[in-house]
Enzyme design. Structure first.
Site, PDB file in Angstrom:
ATOM      1  N   LYS A 244      15.158  -4.719 -85.010  1.00  0.00           N
ATOM      2  CA  LYS A 244      15.130  -5.238 -83.643  1.00  0.00           C
ATOM      3  C   LYS A 244      14.361  -4.226 -82.810  1.00  0.00           C
ATOM      4  CE  LYS A 244      17.681  -6.394 -79.536  1.00  0.00           C
ATOM      5  NZ  LYS A 244      18.929  -6.267 -78.786  1.00  0.00           N
TER       6      LYS A 244
ATOM      7  N   GLY B 210      23.342  -6.817 -70.375  1.00  0.00           N
ATOM      8  CA  GLY B 210      24.660  -6.370 -69.945  1.00  0.00           C
ATOM      9  C   GLY B 210      25.165  -6.997 -68.659  1.00  0.00           C
TER      10      GLY B 210
END
Lengths: 377, 257, 66
Positions: free
Chosen positions: B97, B158
């Site tokens: 990733k 987040g």
């Protein structure tokens, strides 16, 4: 290459799926903003016929949102009717004992000048038959070179070429390519195109990949409606093709054409099916709802009245005062046409009719100087 | 539900999990199991030589789970390539990733460095899954550079704010030739379902599960939401807003009668 | 000689190899990677890799993260 994708789409199953589309499928498609090919199939299916007015309103709205109140105008010029193919439906068929013309350079320039007298044309479509020996890529390149002083945007409608040849022509100012697949039904394609270079189905259908690889700015697609009885299936294959091309060659603009054949009056090829105005309208609306951005082009095959009505409802490009015979504007005004022109209005009349509908004819929206960088490369 | 294929490998679950912010590794392990996820991210850090600690890797190592090392912490393409090589060595996988966020506040990805790093890493044989802006053109460029998926963000990481980039995600999904994984911003199962209904291939969830009062039950909720959303997408969503009637009056189409 | 491991100074005998360092640090068989001066050294090269005084060694392992 698209031929590999196409092999996996079953023709008969697609036809069945189109006729099995339900009222709910149509409503779902109409409610979506991002439609897939299944939705498109619903919108061109008989199940969508009761929704024609709703589709017209959506098509009107999406077209105005994306294109404003404008209509691109272009004019075609046939520079040769010399052709080595034997397309059974075409007047330029190789065994048709007609006089063949390959315009000389002087004749081309005379045509360009004659076109400029008809109206303020800046978009020119150069059309040829397929005769690579006598009217091949160097000949087409020459026609582009000679056209550049007269027109801002040059497209070609010629035989499928190699990637290198398309690249070569962009260096001569070619900004777009139109190529009709005619039909996506491979077996029948071979019946309609029995001999000559055009008989190679894969070479033609993968021509669009080659255009994309060559970085052609604008690609025009088309199915010749009248060949396949199940024209809905054929047009669905074109929708799959469009989605494929958009994914792979995403910097290119695409346009759809729906040339429909009329019954022949002088004993020529009789179409296997005749598409009604209503059906063509439905397909036009469906195309716009399916893809808000794709250019939809109507030629002078269509009547003046039909073109006027459809001008607000999805169509975004039109030709005007077209001659479909080589040199038809000046050199050989009486030669044999490739297809019969229905809308015979003068350029000025077409433009005035559009303005009366609140649509501005756009003669020029691209200047080849933008391409100079490409040309120098 | 169709299986998801990335770089030739097939996945039954379309829920990818991040491993950050859990209260304990045990809780994390349980949450992962419950979620059914087969792709789990792992970060890297320098070993603290004085304070040996629990090895988190053993909590996520499982035959059905593809480890997805991330490059979190790197600030440019060069650092990303270094981190990738370290990850390949440490975890024995060439899957990666790719995330490059030089900005420490919002952790927003640097598009230019991400594209550069993708080009390099693909050449080095990595299976690159880049975390990126919900920018349709960038996503095509990443795809052309050889990315195995694109992972556009739904909202700043987040934040749990959901699909703030929805209009762009839709275009990305429509255009993409590789799987589209919606990463960052998914704060609740309904967001995950929404992404799947749009046609996303998968979603990556971390904070929303890790900081839930009961992460294990939340992992279960996400599993169901992702399955429901995908099932709905494959089943062909009906219209919720418009109700079109066959129109009797025909001002625009009267000429066709 | 002195080397730097994860930003901390460490004493090693002259001519030590990376394998020797790994042993000293009790690095596990799996799950770690080592770089010297920002160059990743694959595990199979550890025994043939000598350490120079002042070498910057980075040892990483798995951590939680999204």
């Amino acid at each position: 290459m698209f031929s590999e994708v196409l092999e996996k789409i079953d023709w008969d199953a697609t036809t069945e799926a189109i006729y099995a589309k339900s009222d709910a499928d149509v409503r779902r498609a109409l409610a979506k903003n991002h439609l897939d090919v299944e939705d498109f199939m619903a919108l061109i299916s008989p199940a969508a016929e009761p929704y024609l007015e709703t589709m017209a309103q959506l098509s009107y709205r999406y077209t105005r949102e994306r294109f404003g109140n404008t209509m691109q105008i272009f004019i075609p010029l046939y520079i040769t009717n010399s052709c080595t193919n034997s397309c059974v439906y075409c007047g330029f068929h190789v065994s048709n004992p007609m006089k063949r013309t390959i315009l000389t350079e002087e004749e081309m320039v005379n045509e360009y000048k004659a076109i400029k007298k008809l109206g303020p044309f800046e978009n020119l479509l150069i059309v040829t038959g397929e005769n690579p020996v006598k009217a091949g890529v160097p000949y087409i390149a020459r026609s582009l070179d000679l056209a550049r002083p007269y027109f801002s945007n040059l497209k070609i409608e010629v035989m499928p070429l190699s990637v290198e040849e398309y690249e070569e022509l962009t260096h001569h100012g070619m900004n777009g390519v139109i190529c009709f697949q005619e039909t996506y039904h491979k077996a029948n394609y071979n019946i309609y195109h029995p001999r000559g270079m055009k008989s190679n189905f894969e070479w033609r259908v993968n021509g669009f990949d080659r255009m994309g690889q060559a970085g052609v700015h604008s690609i025009g697609m088309g199915v010749l409606v009248g060949l396949e009885k199940e024209w809905r299936t054929d047009i669905t294959m074109m929708a799959y093709h469009l989605r494929y091309l958009q994914k792979h060659y995403w910097k290119t603009k695409y346009s759809f054409n729906f040339p429909r054949m009329r019954p022949s009056e002088n004993g020529g090829f009789q179409p296997n099916v005749v598409m009604s105005d209503r059906e063509l309208a439905q397909v036009t609306f469906a195309t716009r709802i399916f893809d808000h951005d794709v250019d939809i082009s109507y030629s002078t095959r269509e009547s003046a009245s039909f073109r006027n009505h459809m001008a607000r409802l999805g169509v975004t490009t039109m030709s005007a005062e077209s001659k479909t015979d080589p040199g038809g504007y000046y050199s050989y005004p009486q030669a044999l046409e490739q297809f019969h022109v229905s809308d015979e209005r003068k350029t000025g009349e077409v433009a005035a009719a559009l303005r009366a509908l609140g649509i501005e004819p756009v003669w020029k929206d691209w200047d080849q100087s933008f391409d100079e960088l490409t040309c120098r490369k | 539900m169709e299986k998801l294929t990335i770089a030739g490998k097939s996945f039954s679950s379309r829920l990818f999990l991040g491993t950050g912010k859990f209260r304990s590794n045990e809780l994390m392990e349980q949450a992962i199991r419950t979620s059914g996820s087969e792709m789990v991210t792992v970060a890297m850090k320098r070993i603290d030589l004085e304070n040996p600690e629990d090895d988190m890797l053993r909590h996520i190592t499982h035959e059905s789970i593809q480890l997805l090392p991330n490059t979190s912490g790197v600030r440019d393409a060069e650092e990303a390539v270094f981190a990738a090589q370290m990850a390949r060595e440490a975890f024995g996988t060439n899957w990666l990733k790719l995330e490059i966020h030089p900005d420490p506040r919002y952790l927003l990805p640097d598009s230019i460095e991400t594209l550069k790093a993708t080009e390099k890493l693909v050449k080095l044989g990595f299976v690159v899954l880049p975390y990126c802006q919900a920018d349709p053109v960038l996503c095509k460029r990443l795809e052309e550079a050889g990315a195995a998926t694109v992972m556009p963000l739904g909202a700043p990481i987040g934040t749990n704010r959901g699909l703030r980039t929805k209009d762009f995600l839709q275009i990305i999904i429509e255009q993409a030739g590789v799987p589209v994984v919606v990463d960052a911003g998914i704060g609740s199962p309904s967001h995950a379902a929404e992404a799947m209904e749009l046609g996303a291939s998968a979603v990556l969830v971390n904070t929303a599960i890790a900081i839930a009062a009961d992460p294990v039950r939340m992992a279960n909720a996400f599993r169901q939401a992702v399955e429901a959303g995908r099932e709905a997408y494959e089943a062909g969503l009906g219209s919720v807003s418009a109700n079109f009637e066959a129109n009797a009056s025909s001002p625009l189409t009267a000429f066709l009668q | 000689m002195q080397i730097i491991v994860n930003n901390k100074a460490m004493e090693m005998a002259e001519g030590s190899t990376l394998s020797a360092l790994a042993e000293t640090l009790r690095l596990p068989e799996k799950g770690v990677a080592v770089a010297i001066n920002n160059q990743m050294i694959p595990r199979e090269e550890w025994s043939a890799t000598g350490l120079q005084a002042g070498a910057q060694v980075v040892v990483i392992k798995a951590a939680c993260g999204g």
